[in-house]
Design a protein around this motif. Structure first.
Motif, PDB file in Angstrom:
ATOM      1  N   VAL A   9     -15.956 -33.461   8.335  1.00 43.43           N
ATOM      2  CA  VAL A   9     -16.809 -34.139   7.365  1.00 43.43           C
ATOM      3  C   VAL A   9     -16.177 -33.992   5.986  1.00 43.43           C
ATOM      4  CG1 VAL A   9     -19.111 -34.174   6.324  1.00 43.43           C
ATOM      5  CG2 VAL A   9     -18.831 -33.505   8.728  1.00 43.43           C
ATOM      6  N   PHE A  16      -5.658 -19.107  11.530  1.00 43.35           N
ATOM      7  CA  PHE A  16      -6.908 -19.853  11.328  1.00 43.35           C
ATOM      8  C   PHE A  16      -7.009 -21.031  12.291  1.00 43.35           C
ATOM      9  CE2 PHE A  16      -5.548 -23.751   9.260  1.00 43.35           C
ATOM     10  CZ  PHE A  16      -4.288 -23.427   8.760  1.00 43.35           C
ATOM     11  N   ALA A  40     -14.788 -32.255  14.731  1.00 40.90           N
ATOM     12  CA  ALA A  40     -15.356 -33.196  13.763  1.00 40.90           C
ATOM     13  C   ALA A  40     -15.049 -32.700  12.356  1.00 40.90           C
ATOM     14  CB  ALA A  40     -16.867 -33.310  13.970  1.00 40.90           C
ATOM     15  N   LEU A  64     -11.849 -26.047   2.144  1.00 41.40           N
ATOM     16  CA  LEU A  64     -12.057 -26.275   3.579  1.00 41.40           C
ATOM     17  C   LEU A  64     -13.022 -25.233   4.103  1.00 41.40           C
ATOM     18  CD1 LEU A  64      -8.474 -26.907   4.922  1.00 41.40           C
ATOM     19  CD2 LEU A  64     -10.436 -28.279   5.563  1.00 41.40           C
ATOM     20  N   ARG A  65     -13.999 -25.686   4.888  1.00 41.12           N
ATOM     21  CA  ARG A  65     -14.953 -24.754   5.476  1.00 41.12           C
ATOM     22  C   ARG A  65     -15.111 -25.027   6.973  1.00 41.12           C
ATOM     23  NH1 ARG A  65     -19.276 -22.164   1.998  1.00 41.12           N
ATOM     24  NH2 ARG A  65     -18.382 -22.086  -0.100  1.00 41.12           N
ATOM     25  N   LEU A  66     -15.451 -23.964   7.689  1.00 39.67           N
ATOM     26  CA  LEU A  66     -15.637 -24.043   9.136  1.00 39.67           C
ATOM     27  C   LEU A  66     -17.079 -23.647   9.449  1.00 39.67           C
ATOM     28  CD1 LEU A  66     -14.113 -24.335  11.927  1.00 39.67           C
ATOM     29  CD2 LEU A  66     -13.751 -21.854  11.802  1.00 39.67           C
ATOM     30  N   ASP A  67     -17.696 -24.327  10.407  1.00 34.02           N
ATOM     31  CA  ASP A  67     -19.093 -23.974  10.685  1.00 34.02           C
ATOM     32  C   ASP A  67     -19.199 -22.820  11.680  1.00 34.02           C
ATOM     33  OD1 ASP A  67     -18.713 -25.179  13.131  1.00 34.02           O
ATOM     34  OD2 ASP A  67     -20.479 -26.447  13.021  1.00 34.02           O
ATOM     35  N   CYS A  68     -20.439 -22.369  11.896  1.00 37.62           N
ATOM     36  CA  CYS A  68     -20.673 -21.117  12.605  1.00 37.62           C
ATOM     37  C   CYS A  68     -20.146 -21.127  14.032  1.00 37.62           C
ATOM     38  CB  CYS A  68     -22.157 -20.759  12.579  1.00 37.62           C
ATOM     39  SG  CYS A  68     -23.243 -22.081  13.168  1.00 37.62           S
ATOM     40  N   ASP A  69     -20.228 -22.275  14.714  1.00 35.91           N
ATOM     41  CA  ASP A  69     -19.714 -22.295  16.088  1.00 35.91           C
ATOM     42  C   ASP A  69     -18.348 -22.977  16.181  1.00 35.91           C
ATOM     43  OD1 ASP A  69     -20.734 -24.740  15.578  1.00 35.91           O
ATOM     44  OD2 ASP A  69     -22.038 -24.860  17.326  1.00 35.91           O
ATOM     45  N   ALA A  70     -17.722 -23.139  15.009  1.00 38.07           N
ATOM     46  CA  ALA A  70     -16.336 -23.621  14.950  1.00 38.07           C
ATOM     47  C   ALA A  70     -16.128 -24.952  15.662  1.00 38.07           C
ATOM     48  CB  ALA A  70     -15.370 -22.552  15.486  1.00 38.07           C
ATOM     49  N   ASP A  71     -17.130 -25.833  15.579  1.00 38.19           N
ATOM     50  CA  ASP A  71     -16.907 -27.162  16.133  1.00 38.19           C
ATOM     51  C   ASP A  71     -16.987 -28.262  15.087  1.00 38.19           C
ATOM     52  OD1 ASP A  71     -19.622 -27.384  15.810  1.00 38.19           O
ATOM     53  OD2 ASP A  71     -20.042 -28.024  17.851  1.00 38.19           O
ATOM     54  N   ALA A  72     -16.991 -27.860  13.816  1.00 40.29           N
ATOM     55  CA  ALA A  72     -16.940 -28.852  12.739  1.00 40.29           C
ATOM     56  C   ALA A  72     -16.306 -28.220  11.506  1.00 40.29           C
ATOM     57  CB  ALA A  72     -18.331 -29.369  12.410  1.00 40.29           C
ATOM     58  N   ILE A  73     -15.613 -29.082  10.759  1.00 40.06           N
ATOM     59  CA  ILE A  73     -14.949 -28.660   9.527  1.00 40.06           C
ATOM     60  C   ILE A  73     -15.509 -29.489   8.377  1.00 40.06           C
ATOM     61  CG2 ILE A  73     -12.746 -28.977   8.317  1.00 40.06           C
ATOM     62  CD1 ILE A  73     -11.352 -27.710  10.631  1.00 40.06           C
ATOM     63  N   LEU A  74     -15.694 -28.833   7.251  1.00 40.51           N
ATOM     64  CA  LEU A  74     -16.134 -29.528   6.046  1.00 40.51           C
ATOM     65  C   LEU A  74     -15.006 -29.490   5.029  1.00 40.51           C
ATOM     66  CD1 LEU A  74     -18.423 -30.823   4.282  1.00 40.51           C
ATOM     67  CD2 LEU A  74     -19.067 -28.485   3.646  1.00 40.51           C
TER      68      LEU A  74
END
Lengths: 127, 127
Positions: A18, A3, A16, A73-83
């Motif tokens: 959040v 991952f 980034a 933990l979540r990852l956004d669609c273009d993998a440049d931010a984590i929630l």
């Protein structure tokens, strides 16, 4: 750990991150992670960031005690931010003693502090 | 406008911008703003970002119609991130047709898509 490889760690090697409170739903903090920070976050289930100013890993709460326990933990669609969905120890994420770092609201062209200080920072950082 | 000057636009001149849905409370997107993007966002009350890949202003929804109407703007304590509380047109923020860009959740060491596609992207982007 695979991952970790899905994040494009190019350039400065940062993503980034959040943090959102699991209970109140409020966005608490935006900070940065490098590969080591994300790895340790997942392993310890506590938010670990990369401090750009101090240039070292920053285990959130290491001084204040205001640890963020990571529920999801979540990852956004273009993998440049984590929630991170977190349980915020003490209900205080900000070094100013407020729940959230986003305590300034734009009102009539000015950033106005609108959230209460829950605890005096002098009582949080005792050195 | 003085509120623009409180953001330290150094380096690349960008600030991270987190959009949160006013109704569902979900974090929808993390994108970037430069000074012009923030100025236009405030004036138009619609989220305008700086597209790092296309190197131009990106009026969210300009192709998809999935505009983000800004109800509230907040700045964090060190002024390196902005929070937008938005009404998400269509209830879809992600180009994949999902509510949020954070549709991948870490489960047993893998990022797993856990949110439904609300609308087929082929029906959103018709060119």
């Amino acid at each position: 750990m695979s991952f970790l490889d899905e994040v494009p760690w190019s350039g400065e090697g940062l993503i980034a991150a959040v943090a959102q409170d699991a209970r109140s739903g409020r966005v608490l903090t935006v900070a940065w992670m490098n590969r080591d920070a994300l790895k340790e976050t997942v392993e310890s289930r506590r938010a670990v960031y990369w401090s750009r100013s101090r240039r070292r890993l920053w285990r959130k709460g290491e001084e204040s005690g205001h640890v963020q326990r990571v529920r999801e933990l979540r990852l956004d669609c273009d993998a440049d931010a984590i929630l991170l969905i977190v349980e915020q120890e003490g209900g205080i994420a900000c070094h100013t003693g407020r729940e959230s770092c986003f305590f300034r609201k734009l009102e009539n062209g000015e950033w106005v502090s609108v959230d209460p200080v829950i605890k005096d920072p002098a009582q949080i950082y005792k050195r």
